[in-house]
Design a protein around this motif. Structure first.
Motif, short mmCIF file in Angstrom:
data_model
loop_
_atom_site.label_atom_id
_atom_site.label_comp_id
_atom_site.label_asym_id
_atom_site.label_seq_id
_atom_site.Cartn_x
_atom_site.Cartn_y
_atom_site.Cartn_z
N PRO A 54 8.26 39.40 8.17
CA PRO A 54 7.91 37.78 8.54
C PRO A 54 7.13 37.45 9.31
N VAL A 55 5.92 36.39 9.24
CA VAL A 55 4.98 36.34 10.18
C VAL A 55 5.22 34.99 10.82
N GLY A 56 5.53 33.79 9.77
CA GLY A 56 5.78 32.52 10.53
C GLY A 56 6.56 31.56 9.68
N THR A 57 7.29 30.67 10.19
CA THR A 57 7.92 29.72 9.56
C THR A 57 7.53 28.12 9.56
N LEU A 58 7.74 27.38 8.99
CA LEU A 58 7.30 25.96 8.82
C LEU A 58 8.51 25.24 9.83
N GLU A 59 7.72 24.38 10.74
CA GLU A 59 8.62 23.58 11.53
C GLU A 59 9.66 22.68 10.98
N ILE A 60 11.01 22.72 11.48
CA ILE A 60 11.96 21.73 11.28
C ILE A 60 12.00 20.57 12.24
N LEU A 61 11.24 19.48 11.88
CA LEU A 61 11.31 18.30 12.70
C LEU A 61 12.35 17.99 13.41
N ASP A 62 12.23 17.64 14.69
CA ASP A 62 13.73 16.81 15.53
C ASP A 62 13.73 15.57 14.95
N SER A 107 12.00 20.47 3.03
CA SER A 107 11.19 21.89 2.59
C SER A 107 11.21 22.57 3.71
N ILE A 108 11.59 23.95 3.23
CA ILE A 108 11.51 25.16 4.25
C ILE A 108 10.20 25.92 3.59
N MET A 109 9.50 26.82 4.54
CA MET A 109 8.45 27.61 4.27
C MET A 109 8.29 28.72 5.39
N ALA A 110 7.77 29.69 4.83
CA ALA A 110 7.47 30.87 5.49
C ALA A 110 6.44 31.81 5.33
N ASP A 111 5.61 32.25 6.10
CA ASP A 111 4.50 33.22 5.97
C ASP A 111 4.93 34.60 6.01
N PHE A 112 4.71 35.67 5.21
CA PHE A 112 4.96 37.06 4.96
C PHE A 112 3.90 38.01 4.83
N PRO A 145 1.01 -1.11 0.01
CA PRO A 145 0.13 0.03 -0.21
C PRO A 145 0.95 1.27 0.15
N PHE A 146 0.18 2.34 -0.57
CA PHE A 146 0.95 3.68 -0.38
C PHE A 146 0.97 3.79 1.00
N PRO A 147 2.31 4.58 1.43
CA PRO A 147 2.46 4.76 2.59
C PRO A 147 1.70 6.07 3.20
N PRO A 148 1.31 6.07 4.37
CA PRO A 148 0.46 7.21 5.02
C PRO A 148 1.20 8.32 5.13
N PRO A 149 0.63 9.70 5.14
CA PRO A 149 1.54 11.07 5.02
C PRO A 149 2.60 11.19 6.20
N PRO A 150 3.57 11.84 6.14
CA PRO A 150 4.51 11.97 7.05
C PRO A 150 3.87 12.89 8.36
N PRO A 151 4.68 12.97 9.62
CA PRO A 151 4.02 13.80 10.54
C PRO A 151 3.69 15.02 10.19
N GLU A 152 2.70 15.66 10.77
CA GLU A 152 2.34 16.97 10.50
C GLU A 152 3.28 18.03 10.90
N ARG A 153 3.75 19.08 10.25
CA ARG A 153 4.60 20.05 10.51
C ARG A 153 3.92 21.21 10.87
N ARG A 154 4.23 22.03 11.89
CA ARG A 154 3.36 23.15 12.28
C ARG A 154 4.06 24.27 11.75
N MET A 155 3.32 25.55 12.00
CA MET A 155 3.86 26.88 11.65
C MET A 155 4.07 27.48 13.17
N PHE A 156 5.23 28.14 13.30
CA PHE A 156 5.63 28.84 14.43
C PHE A 156 5.66 30.42 14.08
#
Length: 615
Positions: A564-572, A595-600, A255-266
């Motif tokens: 700058p408003v928020g950045t995507l979490e880098i998982l431990d 992947s890295i991401m930010a809200d502006f 089966p196609f694997p499930p999605p990876p853990p959710e990453r939050r915005m900080f």
């Protein structure tokens, strides 16, 4: 446990109505080879195999590799042979799913074990006149023996019904006959409760595709797939001849694997406060429009080899799996602008651009300045996508670092050193709601850690070009990309510090010779959205492989025009890798980068401030 064949079963009696199991011959590498005797002076199917992996994944296309031989003995791939002969000699493909008589009641996978206890209790219930259990036979089969525990309570309830029926039957009998020949419920407890089902499991083949590339469905999960390949020969002045079959059988479909853990915005203003990527948070500053920017090095197929990433299963390293997983991740982050690196030209046209267009994006692409690696389109580059309901493309500008080197450098030795194929892509986008504009730059810098001078030249060229184009119009600037340099490097220092001190740990002999042709300084105010507290507040890594861990990817912005408003979490590491994996890529994450991401919030410029044209 004991291994035996069920009495009276058809395991050894093939059904004449079922398709005969094909003779699959494989060599030591598992590749199919023809076993039928070929007629003289006829073509032949020489070899059949699957590219990249023998493990099919649900929803991911399987691409067969077929080698044909013509009448002259020349061997070519089926596609090349068909092109060369103008369709006279081609290949025919037919896919089958191997179905099994016994399947697990819980998972639907081929059964490997049978619980004999269910058969005993069913027989006893039917003898006592209870016909409600006629359809429970399928509950006796399991893919793994541990799954029997899940249904053991059902067995206990059935035996309880046996006791109740026995008691009712005994109550109706003559007193003298009671307890005579009564069944002892536990009389067979010394017999085996579970037996193994023979590996052949009485299988048959069911046709599931008459195409070259087949994508397994949910119905195929747990089953092997069989590819039947024949040559089709259009004999002059005769009917079409179809050659004998050659078979290749895969491993079971997974089966196609499930999605990876959710990453939050900080939040940038309060790193203890987080929010979902499904939400949008603004800075509260007036006269701004929001923009979410994603940057991601996707690991091009031409670089994803099993020698370099030996820890990754071959099916998870195959492009047909990785592209689907990458697109799932990219689209789930709901960015307004997406900057991708290491995107092959053929993959942009065939996969990324069509998928992103369906999701509401428009794309621009710039390939590296080198020859394709073996086949058309096998060269990577940078791709930038933007939401067409939010933005309109005003202008674009391409930077070829090797072209600039040829214009600036006359010394042959230095020119040869700087002749790398890296590129950059700059676009000016207009927000349709405010008619205000922003410049987004996407680049991928040369990789070699021992050639800091080459990286300095490329980054300095990139910054000079960006300043030249945005300066006169006072445009906000966002920079995203893989800089292949650590936060403590001279390259990072140049971007955020405006010049090079020559004191960083990546300084090499002769590095400052580059100053003869590049000033290595600029006048733009730039900050890293992940390193607002300085270079040492950057993430611990954005690249995590078996041979290197570090931060190479950045998003820079002009803080006088962008908030700058928020950045995507880098998982431990624990959440990034879990207990199953050691590095990237793996079945969960399909690139060696994160992947890295930010809200502006982009400040709206006054009318006329950004109306000048590009030079």
């Amino acid at each position: 446990m004991s291994s035996k064949e069920k009495p009276g079963s058809s395991l050894s009696k093939p059904n004449p109505r079922e398709k005969e199991r094909p003779p699959v011959a494989t060599n030591e590498e598992g590749f199919a080879t023809p076993i039928s005797r070929k007629l003289l002076h006829e073509p032949a199917v020489v070899r059949v195999e699957l590219l990249q992996t023998r493990t099919p994944v649900e929803g991911c296309e399987l691409t067969p590799f077929v080698l044909l031989k013509d009448l002259n003995g020349d061997q070519r791939t089926a596609e090349a042979m068909e092109t060369r002969t103008k369709g006279v000699l081609a290949a025919q493909y037919r896919w089958y799913r191997r179905e099994y008589r016994f399947v697990c009641a819980k998972t639907g996978l081929p059964a490997q074990f049978e619980c004999l206890e269910l058969g005993r209790v069913r027989t006893e219930l039917e003898r006592l006149g209870d016909t409600s259990v006629a359809n429970i036979a399928g509950l006796a089969y399991f893919h793994q023996s541990t799954e029997i525990i899940d249904i053991w309570s059902t067995f206990r309830e059935l035996w309880r019904r046996v006791r109740v029926l026995q008691q009712q039957k005994e109550a109706r009998r003559e007193p003298a006959l009671r307890n005579k020949n009564a069944l002892r419920i536990d009389q067979s407890r010394d017999e085996a409760l579970v037996c193994e089902i023979p590996p052949e499991n009485d299988s048959k083949l069911v046709e599931c595709g008459f195409v070259r590339n087949y994508a397994p469905t949910m119905v195929d999960i747990g089953r092997t797939l069989v590819l039947e390949c024949r040559y089709i020969w259009k004999v002059p002045n005769e009917e079409i001849r179809i050659g004998p079959p050659v078979y290749f059988e895969t491993l079971p479909v997974i089966p196609f694997p499930p999605p990876p853990p959710e990453r939050r915005m900080f939040l940038v203003a309060d790193t203890n406060c987080d929010y979902s990527v499904k939400d949008r948070v603004c800075s509260g500053e007036p006269n701004c429009f929001p923009l979410r920017l994603l940057s991601y090095n996707c690991l091009a197929e031409i670089y994803a080899n099993s020698d370099l990433y030996s820890y990754c299963p071959d099916w998870a390293l195959s492009w047909n799996y990785r592209r689907r997983n990458l697109l799932r991740e990219i689209l789930s982050l709901e960015a307004d602008v997406v900057c991708l690196q290491e995107i092959q030209a053929d993959h942009f046209e065939e996969h990324f651009n069509p998928a992103m267009r369906r999701a509401g994006y428009e794309g621009i692409y710039k390939a590296k300045m080198r020859e394709s690696m073996g086949r058309k389109g096998k060269v990577d580059g940078c791709a930038t996508f933007y939401r067409r309901d939010r933005f309109q493309l005003i202008e674009k500008h391409e930077i070829e670092y090797s072209t600039v080197a040829r214009e600036k450098v006359k010394e042959k030795r230095l020119l040869n050193r700087l002749m790398k194929d890296n590129v950059a892509l700059l676009v000016v986008l207009e927000d349709t709601a405010t008619n205000s504009r922003v410049c987004v730059a996407n680049t991928h810098i040369f990789w070699d850690p021992d050639q800091t001078d080459v990286k300095l030249f490329q980054v300095d060229t990139f910054l000079q070009e960006a300043e030249r184009y945005i300066g006169p119009r006072n445009l906000p600037l966002l920079i995203a990309g893989d800089f292949n340099s650590l936060p403590e490097s001279s390259i990072y220092e140049l971007v955020v510090g405006n010049e090079v001190s020559g004191q960083r740990p990546d300084v090499i002999d002769g590095m400052l010779e580059i100053l003869k042709i590049s000033p290595c300084q600029h006048n733009m105010l730039l900050r890293s959205v992940y390193g607002l507290g300085g270079e040492f507040t950057e993430p611990a890594y954005t690249n995590y492989t078996g041979h290197f861990v570090g931060t190479l990817d950045f998003i820079f912005f002009t803080p006088d025009k962008i908030v700058p408003v928020g950045t995507l979490e880098i998982l431990d590491e624990a959440r990034l890798l879990g207990e199953e994996y050691t590095a990237l890529p793996n079945p969960r994450w399909s690139s060696d980068h994160i992947s890295i991401m930010a809200d502006f919030d982009i400040r709206v410029l006054h009318p006329g401030q950004s109306t000048a044209s590009w030079a």
